[in-house]
Design a protein around this motif. Structure first.
Motif, PDB file in Angstrom:
ATOM      1  N   VAL A 168      55.534 -15.682  80.588  1.00 45.64           N
ATOM      2  CA  VAL A 168      56.234 -14.417  80.336  1.00 45.64           C
ATOM      3  C   VAL A 168      57.531 -14.731  79.606  1.00 45.64           C
ATOM      4  O   VAL A 168      58.404 -15.400  80.144  1.00 45.64           O
ATOM      5  CB  VAL A 168      56.551 -13.672  81.647  1.00 45.64           C
ATOM      6  N   GLU A 169      57.647 -14.268  78.385  1.00 43.17           N
ATOM      7  CA  GLU A 169      58.826 -14.536  77.575  1.00 43.17           C
ATOM      8  C   GLU A 169      59.128 -16.039  77.514  1.00 43.17           C
ATOM      9  O   GLU A 169      60.266 -16.464  77.593  1.00 43.17           O
ATOM     10  CB  GLU A 169      60.025 -13.764  78.114  1.00 43.17           C
ATOM     11  N   GLY A 170      58.071 -16.837  77.387  1.00 46.74           N
ATOM     12  CA  GLY A 170      58.228 -18.276  77.281  1.00 46.74           C
ATOM     13  C   GLY A 170      58.446 -18.989  78.598  1.00 46.74           C
ATOM     14  O   GLY A 170      58.633 -20.207  78.618  1.00 46.74           O
ATOM     15  N   ARG A 171      58.419 -18.262  79.707  1.00 48.74           N
ATOM     16  CA  ARG A 171      58.620 -18.858  81.029  1.00 48.74           C
ATOM     17  C   ARG A 171      57.327 -18.774  81.823  1.00 48.74           C
ATOM     18  O   ARG A 171      56.539 -17.836  81.637  1.00 48.74           O
ATOM     19  CB  ARG A 171      59.749 -18.139  81.765  1.00 48.74           C
TER      20      ARG A 171
ATOM     21  N   ARG B 211      51.845  -8.377  89.728  1.00 43.31           N
ATOM     22  CA  ARG B 211      53.117  -7.815  90.178  1.00 43.31           C
ATOM     23  C   ARG B 211      54.288  -8.752  89.890  1.00 43.31           C
ATOM     24  O   ARG B 211      55.400  -8.296  89.618  1.00 43.31           O
ATOM     25  CB  ARG B 211      53.027  -7.448  91.652  1.00 43.31           C
ATOM     26  N   LEU B 212      54.043 -10.054  89.935  1.00 43.10           N
ATOM     27  CA  LEU B 212      55.103 -10.998  89.568  1.00 43.10           C
ATOM     28  C   LEU B 212      55.434 -10.889  88.076  1.00 43.10           C
ATOM     29  O   LEU B 212      56.605 -10.987  87.684  1.00 43.10           O
ATOM     30  CB  LEU B 212      54.691 -12.425  89.903  1.00 43.10           C
ATOM     31  N   ILE B 213      54.407 -10.693  87.264  1.00 51.10           N
ATOM     32  CA  ILE B 213      54.644 -10.509  85.830  1.00 51.10           C
ATOM     33  C   ILE B 213      55.461  -9.237  85.601  1.00 51.10           C
ATOM     34  O   ILE B 213      56.443  -9.235  84.850  1.00 51.10           O
ATOM     35  CB  ILE B 213      53.311 -10.443  85.064  1.00 51.10           C
ATOM     36  N   ASN B 214      55.055  -8.156  86.269  1.00 46.54           N
ATOM     37  CA  ASN B 214      55.802  -6.899  86.127  1.00 46.54           C
ATOM     38  C   ASN B 214      57.251  -7.080  86.553  1.00 46.54           C
ATOM     39  O   ASN B 214      58.172  -6.585  85.893  1.00 46.54           O
ATOM     40  CB  ASN B 214      55.151  -5.806  86.974  1.00 46.54           C
ATOM     41  N   ARG B 215      57.449  -7.769  87.663  1.00 48.46           N
ATOM     42  CA  ARG B 215      58.809  -7.983  88.164  1.00 48.46           C
ATOM     43  C   ARG B 215      59.643  -8.741  87.147  1.00 48.46           C
ATOM     44  O   ARG B 215      60.814  -8.430  86.924  1.00 48.46           O
ATOM     45  CB  ARG B 215      58.759  -8.734  89.490  1.00 48.46           C
ATOM     46  N   ARG B 216      59.046  -9.739  86.509  1.00 47.66           N
ATOM     47  CA  ARG B 216      59.777 -10.549  85.542  1.00 47.66           C
ATOM     48  C   ARG B 216      60.241  -9.713  84.353  1.00 47.66           C
ATOM     49  O   ARG B 216      61.391  -9.808  83.922  1.00 47.66           O
ATOM     50  CB  ARG B 216      58.884 -11.702  85.067  1.00 47.66           C
ATOM     51  N   VAL B 217      59.351  -8.871  83.809  1.00 49.89           N
ATOM     52  CA  VAL B 217      59.743  -8.096  82.626  1.00 49.89           C
ATOM     53  C   VAL B 217      60.737  -6.991  83.010  1.00 49.89           C
ATOM     54  O   VAL B 217      61.625  -6.655  82.225  1.00 49.89           O
ATOM     55  CB  VAL B 217      58.513  -7.511  81.896  1.00 49.89           C
ATOM     56  N   ILE B 218      60.602  -6.441  84.207  1.00 48.96           N
ATOM     57  CA  ILE B 218      61.560  -5.424  84.657  1.00 48.96           C
ATOM     58  C   ILE B 218      62.931  -6.056  84.858  1.00 48.96           C
ATOM     59  O   ILE B 218      63.959  -5.492  84.468  1.00 48.96           O
ATOM     60  CB  ILE B 218      61.079  -4.743  85.949  1.00 48.96           C
ATOM     61  N   LEU B 219      62.970  -7.229  85.474  1.00 46.69           N
ATOM     62  CA  LEU B 219      64.253  -7.903  85.700  1.00 46.69           C
ATOM     63  C   LEU B 219      64.958  -8.216  84.381  1.00 46.69           C
ATOM     64  O   LEU B 219      66.191  -8.195  84.316  1.00 46.69           O
ATOM     65  CB  LEU B 219      64.049  -9.194  86.507  1.00 46.69           C
ATOM     66  N   SER B 220      64.187  -8.504  83.356  1.00 40.57           N
ATOM     67  CA  SER B 220      64.803  -8.748  82.053  1.00 40.57           C
ATOM     68  C   SER B 220      65.555  -7.510  81.584  1.00 40.57           C
ATOM     69  O   SER B 220      66.654  -7.604  81.020  1.00 40.57           O
ATOM     70  CB  SER B 220      63.737  -9.128  81.023  1.00 40.57           C
ATOM     71  N   GLU B 221      64.980  -6.327  81.813  1.00 40.05           N
ATOM     72  CA  GLU B 221      65.650  -5.084  81.453  1.00 40.05           C
ATOM     73  C   GLU B 221      66.860  -4.830  82.345  1.00 40.05           C
ATOM     74  O   GLU B 221      67.909  -4.378  81.880  1.00 40.05           O
ATOM     75  CB  GLU B 221      64.660  -3.912  81.567  1.00 40.05           C
ATOM     76  N   VAL B 222      66.723  -5.118  83.634  1.00 37.41           N
ATOM     77  CA  VAL B 222      67.841  -4.935  84.561  1.00 37.41           C
ATOM     78  C   VAL B 222      69.016  -5.798  84.140  1.00 37.41           C
ATOM     79  O   VAL B 222      70.170  -5.352  84.111  1.00 37.41           O
ATOM     80  CB  VAL B 222      67.408  -5.275  86.006  1.00 37.41           C
ATOM     81  N   GLU B 223      68.743  -7.046  83.795  1.00 32.90           N
ATOM     82  CA  GLU B 223      69.806  -7.956  83.375  1.00 32.90           C
ATOM     83  C   GLU B 223      70.474  -7.462  82.091  1.00 32.90           C
ATOM     84  O   GLU B 223      71.681  -7.638  81.885  1.00 32.90           O
ATOM     85  CB  GLU B 223      69.243  -9.361  83.151  1.00 32.90           C
ATOM     86  N   ARG B 224      69.702  -6.823  81.233  1.00 34.02           N
ATOM     87  CA  ARG B 224      70.238  -6.331  79.972  1.00 34.02           C
ATOM     88  C   ARG B 224      71.311  -5.255  80.190  1.00 34.02           C
ATOM     89  O   ARG B 224      72.308  -5.203  79.483  1.00 34.02           O
ATOM     90  CB  ARG B 224      69.100  -5.759  79.117  1.00 34.02           C
ATOM     91  N   TYR B 225      71.090  -4.412  81.212  1.00 30.59           N
ATOM     92  CA  TYR B 225      72.015  -3.299  81.458  1.00 30.59           C
ATOM     93  C   TYR B 225      72.989  -3.564  82.597  1.00 30.59           C
ATOM     94  O   TYR B 225      73.911  -2.781  82.817  1.00 30.59           O
ATOM     95  CB  TYR B 225      71.226  -2.018  81.728  1.00 30.59           C
TER      96      TYR B 225
END
Length: 215
Positions: free
Chosen positions: A36-39, A70-84
């Motif tokens: 996910v995003e290289g990770r 669900r772990l994949i979903n969590r990872r991409v959501i956290l990326s958005e959370v970190e952005r804001y």
């Protein structure tokens, strides 16, 4: 080289890679299941998430595949959370989250043993609970208006679920039944809107998996 994520990053832990049992063809018990995003997210990450109840997985189906999703979903959501960068959660709420994770075990000793076996510590659980709260707050704020049902939506729900709602012992036009129906419609709409949003996040993140997943 791909950077670790999933539980390895979110929980700030190192998961052990053990040699295979004698007679098995596997060289390693651990393996990469998704990028996910290289990770990477590994089999150990998924096993840990399932063991600690960190992600909700449908027990009627393939639990490991559901947990990975669900772990994949969590990872991409956290990326958005970190952005804001939303406000930090209440420390008391974080402690409650950690306590809830530990309460899934029969005793404190059992929880401690499970932590040691997974290579985790209290700080890892604290970070997971913190991010749970950050994700929840972010989703509530971002999609608050999208989940607000109309009167037509509520009435439609009541017609479709009349038998279930009558089990409350109240008339269908009772304010409490109306409130219950409104909450359920809002929850369904919120889930659908978030699911579509996450689908887009995953597409942009370049998620790749290694099927089939069999534990």
């Amino acid at each position: 080289m791909a950077q670790r994520t999933g539980l390895s990053a979110a929980l700030a832990c190192v998961l052990l890679v053990a040699p295979a049992a004698p007679g098995r063809g596997d060289d390693l018990l651990d393996r990469v299941l998704a990028t996910v995003e290289g990770r990477v997210i590994t089999l150990s990450d998924v096993r840990t998430a399932v063991r600690f109840g960190l992600v909700a997985a449908d027990s009627s189906g393939d639990v490991m595949t559901a947990a990975l999703d669900r772990l994949i979903n969590r990872r991409v959501i956290l990326s958005e959370v970190e952005r804001y960068a939303p406000p930090e959660p209440d420390p008391a709420a974080i402690r409650e989250g950690v306590a809830a994770i530990r309460a899934r075990f029969a005793s404190e000793a059992a929880a401690d043993a499970a932590l040691r076996a997974a290579g985790l510590d209290e700080a890892a659980l604290t970070e997971w609970a913190r991010n749970d709260l950050r994700i929840g707050q972010y989703l509530r704020e971002r999609f608050a208006d999208a989940a607000d049902p109309s009167e037509e939506d509520v009435e439609g729900y009541i017609r479709r679920h009349e038998a279930d709602l009558r089990r409350t012992g109240r008339a269908l036009d009772d304010p409490e039944v109306q409130r219950l129906a409104r909450e359920r419609v809002a929850a369904e709409r919120h889930e659908a809107v978030v699911a579509e949003w996450v689908k887009g996040l995953r597409a942009r993140a370049g998620v790749s998996t290694t099927p089939p997943l069999r534990d």
